[in-house]
Design a protein around this motif. Sequence first.
Motif, PDB file in Angstrom:
ATOM      1  N   PHE A   1      -6.487   0.067   5.469  1.00  0.00           N
ATOM      2  CA  PHE A   1      -5.914   0.346   4.138  1.00  0.00           C
ATOM      3  C   PHE A   1      -4.972   1.720   4.445  1.00  0.00           C
ATOM      4  O   PHE A   1      -3.670   1.013   4.252  1.00  0.00           O
ATOM      5  CB  PHE A   1      -6.415   0.555   2.661  1.00  0.00           C
ATOM      6  CG  PHE A   1      -6.421  -0.575   1.776  1.00  0.00           C
ATOM      7  CD1 PHE A   1      -7.306  -1.690   2.731  1.00  0.00           C
ATOM      8  CD2 PHE A   1      -6.805  -0.043   0.560  1.00  0.00           C
ATOM      9  CE1 PHE A   1      -7.170  -2.857   1.564  1.00  0.00           C
ATOM     10  CE2 PHE A   1      -7.242  -1.655  -0.247  1.00  0.00           C
ATOM     11  CZ  PHE A   1      -7.623  -3.110   0.816  1.00  0.00           C
ATOM     12  N   GLY A   2      -5.373   2.553   5.072  1.00  0.00           N
ATOM     13  CA  GLY A   2      -4.188   3.722   5.690  1.00  0.00           C
ATOM     14  C   GLY A   2      -3.557   3.175   6.760  1.00  0.00           C
ATOM     15  O   GLY A   2      -2.622   3.542   6.487  1.00  0.00           O
TER      16      GLY A   2
ATOM     17  N   THR B   1      -3.636  -4.551   5.222  1.00  0.00           N
ATOM     18  CA  THR B   1      -4.590  -4.506   3.685  1.00  0.00           C
ATOM     19  C   THR B   1      -5.604  -6.215   3.813  1.00  0.00           C
ATOM     20  O   THR B   1      -6.852  -5.856   3.508  1.00  0.00           O
ATOM     21  CB  THR B   1      -3.489  -5.627   3.009  1.00  0.00           C
ATOM     22  OG1 THR B   1      -2.788  -4.018   2.969  1.00  0.00           O
ATOM     23  CG2 THR B   1      -3.948  -5.093   1.502  1.00  0.00           C
TER      24      THR B   1
ATOM     25  N   PRO C   1       0.944  -1.253  -0.139  1.00  0.00           N
ATOM     26  CA  PRO C   1       0.223  -0.090  -0.280  1.00  0.00           C
ATOM     27  C   PRO C   1       0.587   1.259  -0.040  1.00  0.00           C
ATOM     28  O   PRO C   1       2.311   1.347   0.458  1.00  0.00           O
ATOM     29  CB  PRO C   1      -0.930  -0.432   1.182  1.00  0.00           C
ATOM     30  CG  PRO C   1      -0.648  -1.361   1.896  1.00  0.00           C
ATOM     31  CD  PRO C   1       0.879  -2.083   1.243  1.00  0.00           C
TER      32      PRO C   1
ATOM     33  N   SER D   1      -4.308   5.568  -0.382  1.00  0.00           N
ATOM     34  CA  SER D   1      -4.449   5.250   0.972  1.00  0.00           C
ATOM     35  C   SER D   1      -5.473   7.155   1.361  1.00  0.00           C
ATOM     36  O   SER D   1      -6.736   6.669   1.458  1.00  0.00           O
ATOM     37  CB  SER D   1      -3.716   4.947   1.967  1.00  0.00           C
ATOM     38  OG  SER D   1      -2.945   4.154   1.972  1.00  0.00           O
TER      39      SER D   1
ATOM     40  N   SER E   1     -11.236   1.669   4.648  1.00  0.00           N
ATOM     41  CA  SER E   1      -9.748   2.539   3.826  1.00  0.00           C
ATOM     42  C   SER E   1      -9.520   3.021   5.002  1.00  0.00           C
ATOM     43  O   SER E   1      -8.043   3.361   4.973  1.00  0.00           O
ATOM     44  CB  SER E   1     -10.918   3.745   3.637  1.00  0.00           C
ATOM     45  OG  SER E   1     -11.624   3.913   2.543  1.00  0.00           O
TER      46      SER E   1
ATOM     47  N   SER F   1      -2.249  -0.056   6.634  1.00  0.00           N
ATOM     48  CA  SER F   1      -1.320  -0.634   6.318  1.00  0.00           C
ATOM     49  C   SER F   1      -0.152  -0.026   5.082  1.00  0.00           C
ATOM     50  O   SER F   1       0.605  -1.001   5.692  1.00  0.00           O
ATOM     51  CB  SER F   1      -2.389  -1.913   5.252  1.00  0.00           C
ATOM     52  OG  SER F   1      -2.477  -0.964   3.791  1.00  0.00           O
ATOM     53  N   ALA F   2      -0.573   0.826   5.147  1.00  0.00           N
ATOM     54  CA  ALA F   2       0.080   2.325   4.461  1.00  0.00           C
ATOM     55  C   ALA F   2       1.258   2.048   5.313  1.00  0.00           C
ATOM     56  O   ALA F   2       2.677   2.671   4.722  1.00  0.00           O
ATOM     57  CB  ALA F   2      -0.076   2.735   3.396  1.00  0.00           C
TER      58      ALA F   2
END
Length: 132
Positions: free
Chosen positions: A69-70, A95, A23, A28, A66, A72-73
């Motif tokens: 996901f952020g 993720t 990611p 993200s 979301s 995970s980034a």
Amino acid sequence: MSTTEALIVALNAQTRVGDGWRPDAFGSICFLVASALAVVATVDRDRLWDPQARTWHGTWLNLLGSILFGLSAIGAYTIPETGDPVSLLWANLGTLLGAACFLAAAVLSRRSIPMRPRRRGAAARSGVGGAD
């Protein structure tokens, strides 16, 4: 490295395929903005073209996905001095859980289609519900 850069690197050097498939912050942020807009649209559903097409459950699940996901980034960010990710656990777990939220939201967004009752002749031909 963004997904686009990773794709270009992967196409140019087959040995580096694993370097970029993680990611990134830009993606993200795009997910977060899109999810926030969906939540606003759900809250203002009376002004939507088709208010029954969206569920508040799905939009909030998308927002949660979301956020994950952020995370995970952030976990996938590589520390320049060491070359190690901040947290491999959060890179993978964020993720996985984010994708699970997106899947659940997609399932919730399916419209229910009422079943039509079977015609009596069709039921008799199939041997179901026949007269005794």
